[in-house]
Design a protein around this motif. Structure first.
Motif, PDB file in Angstrom:
ATOM      1  N   LEU A 132       0.821  -1.212   0.000  1.00  0.00           N
ATOM      2  CA  LEU A 132       0.000   0.000   0.000  1.00  0.00           C
ATOM      3  C   LEU A 132       0.852   1.256   0.000  1.00  0.00           C
ATOM      4  O   LEU A 132       0.499   2.257  -0.635  1.00  0.00           O
ATOM      5  N   TYR A 133       1.982   1.191   0.712  1.00  0.00           N
ATOM      6  CA  TYR A 133       2.862   2.350   0.830  1.00  0.00           C
ATOM      7  C   TYR A 133       4.293   1.922   0.508  1.00  0.00           C
ATOM      8  O   TYR A 133       5.122   1.765   1.404  1.00  0.00           O
ATOM      9  N   PRO A 134       4.600   1.690  -0.760  1.00  0.00           N
ATOM     10  CA  PRO A 134       5.919   1.167  -1.125  1.00  0.00           C
ATOM     11  C   PRO A 134       7.067   2.053  -0.676  1.00  0.00           C
ATOM     12  O   PRO A 134       8.168   1.558  -0.432  1.00  0.00           O
ATOM     13  N   GLU A 135       6.806   3.342  -0.526  1.00  0.00           N
ATOM     14  CA  GLU A 135       7.860   4.243  -0.063  1.00  0.00           C
ATOM     15  C   GLU A 135       8.231   3.986   1.401  1.00  0.00           C
ATOM     16  O   GLU A 135       9.273   4.453   1.882  1.00  0.00           O
ATOM     17  N   LEU A 136       7.384   3.221   2.116  1.00  0.00           N
ATOM     18  CA  LEU A 136       7.643   2.895   3.527  1.00  0.00           C
ATOM     19  C   LEU A 136       7.983   1.416   3.707  1.00  0.00           C
ATOM     20  O   LEU A 136       7.906   0.890   4.817  1.00  0.00           O
ATOM     21  N   ALA A 137       8.385   0.759   2.632  1.00  0.00           N
ATOM     22  CA  ALA A 137       8.676  -0.679   2.711  1.00  0.00           C
ATOM     23  C   ALA A 137       9.778  -0.984   3.715  1.00  0.00           C
ATOM     24  O   ALA A 137       9.814  -2.083   4.287  1.00  0.00           O
ATOM     25  N   ASP A 138      10.689  -0.033   3.949  1.00  0.00           N
ATOM     26  CA  ASP A 138      11.770  -0.270   4.906  1.00  0.00           C
ATOM     27  C   ASP A 138      11.268  -0.458   6.323  1.00  0.00           C
ATOM     28  O   ASP A 138      11.991  -0.984   7.175  1.00  0.00           O
ATOM     29  N   TYR A 139      10.041  -0.039   6.587  1.00  0.00           N
ATOM     30  CA  TYR A 139       9.504  -0.130   7.939  1.00  0.00           C
ATOM     31  C   TYR A 139       8.453  -1.230   8.070  1.00  0.00           C
ATOM     32  O   TYR A 139       7.774  -1.326   9.093  1.00  0.00           O
ATOM     33  N   ALA A 140       8.322  -2.048   7.029  1.00  0.00           N
ATOM     34  CA  ALA A 140       7.346  -3.139   7.052  1.00  0.00           C
ATOM     35  C   ALA A 140       7.998  -4.421   7.574  1.00  0.00           C
ATOM     36  O   ALA A 140       9.187  -4.660   7.389  1.00  0.00           O
ATOM     37  N   THR A 141       7.189  -5.232   8.242  1.00  0.00           N
ATOM     38  CA  THR A 141       7.662  -6.495   8.811  1.00  0.00           C
ATOM     39  C   THR A 141       7.661  -7.579   7.736  1.00  0.00           C
ATOM     40  O   THR A 141       6.662  -7.730   7.023  1.00  0.00           O
ATOM     41  N   PRO A 142       8.744  -8.336   7.602  1.00  0.00           N
ATOM     42  CA  PRO A 142       8.723  -9.443   6.634  1.00  0.00           C
ATOM     43  C   PRO A 142       7.654 -10.460   7.023  1.00  0.00           C
ATOM     44  O   PRO A 142       7.407 -10.700   8.213  1.00  0.00           O
ATOM     45  N   PRO A 143       6.992 -11.081   6.035  1.00  0.00           N
ATOM     46  CA  PRO A 143       5.835 -11.950   6.327  1.00  0.00           C
ATOM     47  C   PRO A 143       6.117 -13.069   7.316  1.00  0.00           C
ATOM     48  O   PRO A 143       5.303 -13.341   8.202  1.00  0.00           O
ATOM     49  N   GLU A 144       7.246 -13.757   7.185  1.00  0.00           N
ATOM     50  CA  GLU A 144       7.523 -14.885   8.072  1.00  0.00           C
ATOM     51  C   GLU A 144       7.665 -14.437   9.517  1.00  0.00           C
ATOM     52  O   GLU A 144       7.156 -15.084  10.439  1.00  0.00           O
ATOM     53  N   LEU A 145       8.344 -13.330   9.734  1.00  0.00           N
ATOM     54  CA  LEU A 145       8.513 -12.814  11.092  1.00  0.00           C
ATOM     55  C   LEU A 145       7.170 -12.368  11.656  1.00  0.00           C
ATOM     56  O   LEU A 145       6.846 -12.632  12.823  1.00  0.00           O
ATOM     57  N   PHE A 146       6.372 -11.705  10.823  1.00  0.00           N
ATOM     58  CA  PHE A 146       5.046 -11.240  11.249  1.00  0.00           C
ATOM     59  C   PHE A 146       4.193 -12.417  11.714  1.00  0.00           C
ATOM     60  O   PHE A 146       3.560 -12.370  12.773  1.00  0.00           O
ATOM     61  N   ALA A 147       4.190 -13.485  10.928  1.00  0.00           N
ATOM     62  CA  ALA A 147       3.387 -14.660  11.281  1.00  0.00           C
ATOM     63  C   ALA A 147       3.902 -15.332  12.545  1.00  0.00           C
ATOM     64  O   ALA A 147       3.116 -15.774  13.395  1.00  0.00           O
ATOM     65  N   SER A 148       5.227 -15.399  12.708  1.00  0.00           N
ATOM     66  CA  SER A 148       5.791 -16.070  13.886  1.00  0.00           C
ATOM     67  C   SER A 148       5.485 -15.335  15.174  1.00  0.00           C
ATOM     68  O   SER A 148       5.458 -15.937  16.251  1.00  0.00           O
ATOM     69  N   LEU A 149       5.243 -14.033  15.086  1.00  0.00           N
ATOM     70  CA  LEU A 149       4.914 -13.236  16.265  1.00  0.00           C
ATOM     71  C   LEU A 149       3.412 -13.153  16.503  1.00  0.00           C
ATOM     72  O   LEU A 149       2.946 -12.290  17.247  1.00  0.00           O
ATOM     73  N   GLY A 150       2.670 -14.059  15.904  1.00  0.00           N
ATOM     74  CA  GLY A 150       1.221 -14.062  16.110  1.00  0.00           C
ATOM     75  C   GLY A 150       0.519 -12.984  15.328  1.00  0.00           C
ATOM     76  O   GLY A 150      -0.461 -12.395  15.806  1.00  0.00           O
ATOM     77  N   ASN A 151       1.017 -12.703  14.114  1.00  0.00           N
ATOM     78  CA  ASN A 151       0.446 -11.675  13.240  1.00  0.00           C
ATOM     79  C   ASN A 151       0.469 -10.292  13.891  1.00  0.00           C
ATOM     80  O   ASN A 151      -0.533  -9.580  13.941  1.00  0.00           O
ATOM     81  N   ARG A 152       1.614  -9.965  14.416  1.00  0.00           N
ATOM     82  CA  ARG A 152       1.831  -8.596  14.892  1.00  0.00           C
ATOM     83  C   ARG A 152       3.276  -8.206  14.604  1.00  0.00           C
ATOM     84  O   ARG A 152       4.144  -9.062  14.437  1.00  0.00           O
ATOM     85  N   THR A 153       3.516  -6.929  14.570  1.00  0.00           N
ATOM     86  CA  THR A 153       4.856  -6.431  14.275  1.00  0.00           C
ATOM     87  C   THR A 153       5.735  -6.522  15.520  1.00  0.00           C
ATOM     88  O   THR A 153       5.227  -6.532  16.651  1.00  0.00           O
ATOM     89  N   PRO A 154       7.055  -6.582  15.352  1.00  0.00           N
ATOM     90  CA  PRO A 154       7.929  -6.548  16.533  1.00  0.00           C
ATOM     91  C   PRO A 154       7.714  -5.302  17.380  1.00  0.00           C
ATOM     92  O   PRO A 154       7.742  -5.369  18.614  1.00  0.00           O
ATOM     93  N   ASN A 155       7.478  -4.183  16.725  1.00  0.00           N
ATOM     94  CA  ASN A 155       7.231  -2.947  17.465  1.00  0.00           C
ATOM     95  C   ASN A 155       5.985  -3.082  18.344  1.00  0.00           C
ATOM     96  O   ASN A 155       5.987  -2.660  19.506  1.00  0.00           O
ATOM     97  N   GLN A 156       4.937  -3.708  17.806  1.00  0.00           N
ATOM     98  CA  GLN A 156       3.707  -3.860  18.585  1.00  0.00           C
ATOM     99  C   GLN A 156       3.929  -4.785  19.775  1.00  0.00           C
ATOM    100  O   GLN A 156       3.376  -4.548  20.858  1.00  0.00           O
ATOM    101  N   GLU A 157       4.725  -5.824  19.607  1.00  0.00           N
ATOM    102  CA  GLU A 157       4.982  -6.710  20.747  1.00  0.00           C
ATOM    103  C   GLU A 157       5.770  -5.983  21.834  1.00  0.00           C
ATOM    104  O   GLU A 157       5.522  -6.186  23.027  1.00  0.00           O
ATOM    105  N   LEU A 158       6.706  -5.119  21.447  1.00  0.00           N
ATOM    106  CA  LEU A 158       7.438  -4.344  22.450  1.00  0.00           C
ATOM    107  C   LEU A 158       6.506  -3.411  23.212  1.00  0.00           C
ATOM    108  O   LEU A 158       6.720  -3.130  24.398  1.00  0.00           O
TER     109      LEU A 158
END
Length: 458
Positions: A213-239
């Motif tokens: 949706l926001y390709p200019e912000l791809a550097d701040y997106a979570t890679p799919p495998e990591l996102f799924a392993s954290l229960g479909n949340r970003t590392p930032n959200q878990e912190l």
């Protein structure tokens, strides 16, 4: 100063006044049903304070002037002029062992003890601007405008994910960046280090689909495998969810397991360590007595231990109930249980790292290969460093349950020597030109860092 107040008193729907006896400033607040509030009070360190609690809510003309509307002569329900029961018992030392609690209990702020029963004073100073008010927002906006030119977070992206030129116009090569925080650090605040890592691109805070949706912000997106392993949340959200960014010990958000109380980060009985002359010493010497331990010149027991006088042997200090009740959350789980803190930790340790290069929606998984392939508890060599691809990484290291500022030299009698581990980890990072984080390239054997590079084989 700011007061967080009174969650243990039955004072629902009352009005609270805080009076600074030095500058005669008075502030007030309603105590709501959750029994928690904050009152900003302009103060200097050491100003005498008095807290008065009156029956009934909103018993003031307004919360700016704090003039009471109660009948003249109405006495407060309670007046607090002294420090109450604190978290630290008599004899407790502060973090750098420069002060001792000399009362039945003490509160502590920034290494200073406030004894139970002593005069209530301001432990900090400031303008007392209340949170979430227009005045505070104006102040922060003006302050940030002054700080922006020198704020590391402003130029953090240019270390790694964005390019910039030198004075001659040549493009500067990307740099390796390891943001190494210690959990619960309030001296160099942990939340600042995490914010810096977020700006470098080491801490993703967007979902994988948001990269499209926001390709200019791809550097701040979570890679799919990591996102799924954290229960479909970003590392930032878990912190955020696990209060790592907050990092306040006294709130006791994540108490350690019941085994913690009688445990210690210490080698088993009979543990030894090599001394500087090449000899071997016992971590817990025999022969200690009341006389030997009464003086630093004759003391046999090392820091973190004490003498078990009936048997005449040094033994580790156990963690104790207060420390375990107030343990912080471990997001990276470097020790993998070997520190014996029994803390709550992430089911999937973060140990975040990516290549120092811009990401696009199509290359997101490739950029994050160091973490995706070098996942915690995996085999050694699943990810192999490239000498031409530096890393951008975040590590929130868990040193002690109650949190601490930075890490110190190694402690060879600890069961998990965090100081030695982190020193060797950082040294290896520099040695490799910022291309290798040992817990990613050697996910199964990285605990060798507690002993030294010769054990790890590099």
């Amino acid at each position: 100063m700011e007061i967080t107040c009174l969650d243990r008193l039955a004072i629902e729907n009352t009005t609270l006044l805080v009076y600074n006896g030095e500058n005669r400033e008075r502030r007030c607040a309603r105590i709501g049903s959750d029994l928690r509030l904050r009152v900003g009070v302009p103060a200097s360190i050491g100003d005498r304070l008095e807290i008065s609690i009156y029956e009934g809510k909103d018993k003031v003309k307004d919360y700016l002037g704090c003039e009471l509307t109660l009948p003249e002569g109405t006495k407060p329900r309670a007046v607090i002029r002294e420090w109450g029961k604190g978290r630290f018992a008599e004899g407790a030392l502060n973090g750098n062992e420069t002060a001792t609690c000399n009362a039945s209990s003490c509160g502590m702020f920034q290494g200073v003890f406030y004894p139970e029963g002593s005069q209530l004073t301001s432990p900090a100073e400031g303008y007392g601007i209340p949170r979430q008010t227009p005045g505070l927002r104006r102040f922060l906006t003006l302050a940030q405008a002054a700080l922006d030119p020198g704020d590391p977070v402003s130029f953090a992206p240019y270390y790694s994910i964005r390019s910039m030129t030198d004075p001659t116009g040549a493009v500067i090569a990307p740099h390796a960046v390891l943001t190494l925080n210690t959990i619960g650090d309030m001296n160099v605040p942990l939340n600042s280090g995490i914010a810096f890592a977020r700006a470098t691109g080491a801490l993703p805070f967007l979902r994988p689909d948001q990269a499209l949706l926001y390709p200019e912000l791809a550097d701040y997106a979570t890679p799919p495998e990591l996102f799924a392993s954290l229960g479909n949340r970003t590392p930032n959200q878990e912190l955020i969810d696990m209060h790592v960014i907050e990092g306040i010990t006294a709130l006791a958000r994540h108490p350690a397991g019941p085994e913690c109380v009688t445990s210690a980060n210490a080698k088993d009985p009979g543990g030894t360590f090599p001394d500087a002359s090449g000899g071997v010493r016992a971590c817990y010497p025999d022969g200690c007595t009341v006389d030997t331990e009464s003086s630093s010149s004759t003391r046999k027991c090392y820091d973190g231990t004490h003498c078990d006088y009936p048997v005449g042997r040094c033994v580790p200090n156990t963690l104790g109930q207060p420390t375990c009740d107030e343990a912080l959350f471990d997001a990276d789980d470097l020790d993998e249980g070997t520190a014996r803190y029994h803390e709550q930790n992430a089911k999937v340790p973060h140990r975040l790292a990516r290549y120092t290069e811009p990401a696009t929606p199509a290359t997101l998984g490739v950029v994050w290969q160091p973490r995706e392939k070098g996942e915690p508890f995996g085999p050694d060599g699943a990810w192999t460093p490239s000498p031409t691809r530096p890393l951008t990484a975040l590590l929130d290291a868990y040193v002690v349950p109650q949190g601490v500022h930075t890490f110190v030299n190694g402690e060879p009698c600890q069961s998990f020597d965090a100081g030695n581990y982190l020193t060797n980890l950082t040294a290896r990072f520099f040695q490799s030109g910022g291309t290798d984080l040992y817990y990613l390239s050697h996910a199964a054997s990285h605990l060798c860092l507690t002993q030294g590079p010769e054990i790890c084989g590099y």
